[in-house]
Design an enzyme around this catalytic site. Structure first.
Site, PDB file in Angstrom:
ATOM      1  NE  ARG A 163      -3.996  -2.074   1.973  1.00 24.40           N
ATOM      2  CZ  ARG A 163      -3.927  -3.089   2.837  1.00 24.40           C
ATOM      3  NH1 ARG A 163      -3.036  -3.058   3.811  1.00 24.40           N
ATOM      4  NH2 ARG A 163      -4.737  -4.104   2.729  1.00 24.40           N
ATOM      5  CE  LYS A 203      -0.913  13.566 -14.739  1.00 18.53           C
ATOM      6  NZ  LYS A 203      -1.223  14.102 -16.086  1.00 18.53           N
ATOM      7  CD  GLU A 216       6.255  16.320 -22.786  1.00 15.54           C
ATOM      8  OE1 GLU A 216       5.613  17.287 -22.329  1.00 15.54           O
ATOM      9  OE2 GLU A 216       5.725  15.214 -23.030  1.00 15.54           O
ATOM     10  CE  LYS A 273       4.924  17.288 -14.264  1.00 15.07           C
ATOM     11  NZ  LYS A 273       5.032  16.116 -15.085  1.00 15.07           N
ATOM     12  CD  GLU A 333      -4.283  16.005 -15.751  1.00 16.09           C
ATOM     13  OE1 GLU A 333      -3.120  15.615 -15.549  1.00 16.09           O
ATOM     14  OE2 GLU A 333      -4.947  15.711 -16.742  1.00 16.09           O
ATOM     15  NE  ARG A 373       0.164  16.674 -12.994  1.00 15.85           N
ATOM     16  CZ  ARG A 373       0.840  15.855 -12.219  1.00 15.85           C
ATOM     17  NH1 ARG A 373       0.573  15.799 -10.930  1.00 15.85           N
ATOM     18  NH2 ARG A 373       1.798  15.084 -12.702  1.00 15.85           N
ATOM     19  CG  ASN A 421      -2.264  16.424 -19.862  1.00 16.47           C
ATOM     20  OD1 ASN A 421      -1.197  15.871 -19.588  1.00 16.47           O
ATOM     21  ND2 ASN A 421      -3.304  16.400 -19.044  1.00 16.47           N
ATOM     22  CG  HIS A 432       0.471  15.177 -23.630  1.00 20.87           C
ATOM     23  ND1 HIS A 432       1.094  16.403 -23.785  1.00 20.87           N
ATOM     24  CD2 HIS A 432       1.356  14.400 -22.940  1.00 20.87           C
ATOM     25  CE1 HIS A 432       2.273  16.365 -23.188  1.00 20.87           C
ATOM     26  NE2 HIS A 432       2.463  15.173 -22.677  1.00 20.87           N
ATOM     27  CG  HIS A 438      -1.914  10.052 -25.432  1.00 21.38           C
ATOM     28  ND1 HIS A 438      -2.574  10.318 -24.256  1.00 21.38           N
ATOM     29  CD2 HIS A 438      -0.601  10.065 -25.124  1.00 21.38           C
ATOM     30  CE1 HIS A 438      -1.679  10.500 -23.285  1.00 21.38           C
ATOM     31  NE2 HIS A 438      -0.484  10.359 -23.793  1.00 21.38           N
ATOM     32  CG  HIS A 451       5.151  10.803 -24.780  1.00 22.02           C
ATOM     33  ND1 HIS A 451       3.782  10.712 -24.917  1.00 22.02           N
ATOM     34  CD2 HIS A 451       5.374  11.791 -23.871  1.00 22.02           C
ATOM     35  CE1 HIS A 451       3.204  11.605 -24.127  1.00 22.02           C
ATOM     36  NE2 HIS A 451       4.151  12.270 -23.480  1.00 22.02           N
TER      37      HIS A 451
HETATM   38  N1  GLY Z   1       2.916  14.971 -18.061  1.00 21.79           N
HETATM   39  C1  GLY Z   1       1.857  15.728 -17.565  1.00 21.79           C
HETATM   40  C2  GLY Z   1       1.729  15.751 -16.070  1.00 21.79           C
HETATM   41  O1  GLY Z   1       2.615  15.287 -15.384  1.00 21.79           O
HETATM   42  O2  GLY Z   1       0.734  16.207 -15.575  1.00 21.79           O
END
Ligand code: GLY
Length: 360
Positions: free
Chosen positions: A116, A138, A180, A222, A232, A236, A240, A243, A247, A260
């Site tokens: 956990r 993430k 990025e 960031k 998010e 946040r 993206n 993205h 994707h 990516h």
């Molecule tokens: N790569 C986008 C984020 O970390 O929110």
């Protein structure tokens, strides 16, 4: 060395940016059972890390993850967990991710799941992971039906960005990371965008002082965004940009066949064409973005065999779809962004078609 902090109360953590492994890494491992997850092409980096750690940890086990994006799956996650059990790690053990986004994402998710939740540290070795995926908590593995669909928010205890890891990074992976970095300029900092225009050649030739500045500026943006909106729910999502289109390219081509960052670079152009058609970006601004992507060595179009209509069903599988509505991040000029959920199919297809037929 540049130090930044991700401010999340009692889960705050430092980011150290510089050349060579930072001495404080030893404090994290001292007296603990440590498992390092890495991939075979990073064998030399692993050797450097093991030599640096010496006998500071109680024990060290190196876990070799298979190469490539396809290793980011639930079966491999189970094997990592098996390694933690066999290495006798309790919750007081430490996982280290030594690698790019694939290693960082699956290792972070293993740390989130094992008993956990346990501590982990990110040692990102690619430019893309250094400026984005290693920071922010993430963590995920892929499902056959979509990327990163099984995951958790789980913050690392520290992130160590060693610019020396970039010495051996191939050019296309440098370009993917630069996509990025460009993203941060587009969504948050017009002066940084202008700085990137002036310094792109130096960044591509791996000038360490320039890279340190670009990485630090990207990560400070960031860190601020993550501190405001860890899960998010709002701002946040701006991270993206490009993205959702990207994707679709990755899913169509098979994950890992387009990098990516390359897909995100083209996705930013598509989002920007959509923004331009809504009057949110002018012609001069979008031309600057095409030029900067070109200077970064990024593709300026999606795959030729991918018709604009084929993007839509793939985009609808994105995590950012809410109640059947696609939520797209669009730039407002250069230096700001917003999320829209009213983009029509014809607008989206038209924006993709514009990028695919543009002559640059
Ligand atoms: N790569 C986008 C984020 O970390 O929110």
């Amino acid at each position: 060395m540049i130090k930044l902090d991700v401010g999340l109360g009692d889960r705050s953590y430092p980011i150290q940016i510089g050349t060579g492994l930072h001495p404080s890494l030893k404090e994290h491992v001292s007296g603990r059972a440590v498992v390092i997850v890495s991939q075979e092409p990073l064998a030399q980096h692993l050797k450097t890390l093991l030599a640096f750690l010496g006998d500071a940890p109680k024990s060290v086990t190196a876990y070799p993850l298979p190469n490539g994006e396809s290793a980011k799956n639930i079966g491999e996650l189970e094997k990592i967990i098996g390694c933690l059990i066999e290495a006798g790690l309790g919750r007081d053990g430490l996982l280290i991710a030594l690698g790019g986004g694939v290693v960082g994402d699956i290792t972070g998710f293993a740390a989130a799941c094992y008993q956990r939740g346990m501590d982990f540290i990110q040692l990102p070795t690619t430019l893309l992971s250094q400026v984005d995926s290693a920071v922010g908590g993430k963590t995920a593995v892929n499902h056959p039906l979509g990327k990163n669909l099984i995951g958790a928010f789980h913050q690392p205890k520290a992130v160590f960005v060693d610019l020396d890891w970039l010495d051996t990074l191939p050019d296309n992976e440098m370009s993917a990371g630069l996509a990025e970095i460009i993203k941060y300029g587009v969504i948050a900092d017009p002066d940084f965008f202008t700085w990137l225009e002036a310094n792109m050649a130096g960044l591509r030739s791996k000038n360490k002082a320039l890279l340190a500045h670009a990485i630090a500026r990207s990560l400070s943006i960031k860190a601020e965004v993550v501190a405001q909106d860890e899960r998010e729910q709002g701002v946040r999502a701006h991270l993206n940009l490009g993205h959702t289109f990207g994707h679709a390219i990755e899913a169509h081509q098979g994950y890992g066949n387009w990098l990516h960052g390359e897909a995100v670079g083209v996705g930013m152009l598509m989002a920007s064409e959509l923004a331009k058609s809504r009057g949110m970006l002018d012609d001069e601004q979008i031309q600057r973005l095409y030029r900067l992507n070109r200077a970064a060595g990024l593709p300026l179009k999606g795959p030729a065999e991918m018709a604009p209509q084929t993007y839509l069903p793939l985009m609808m599988r994105d995590k950012k779809v809410l109640a059947g509505k696609l939520r797209l991040v669009l730039p407002i000029g250069l230096g700001q962004a917003t999320v829209v959920s009213d983009a029509t199919e014809s607008e989206i297809v038209a924006a993709i078609a514009t990028v695919q037929s543009a002559n640059h």
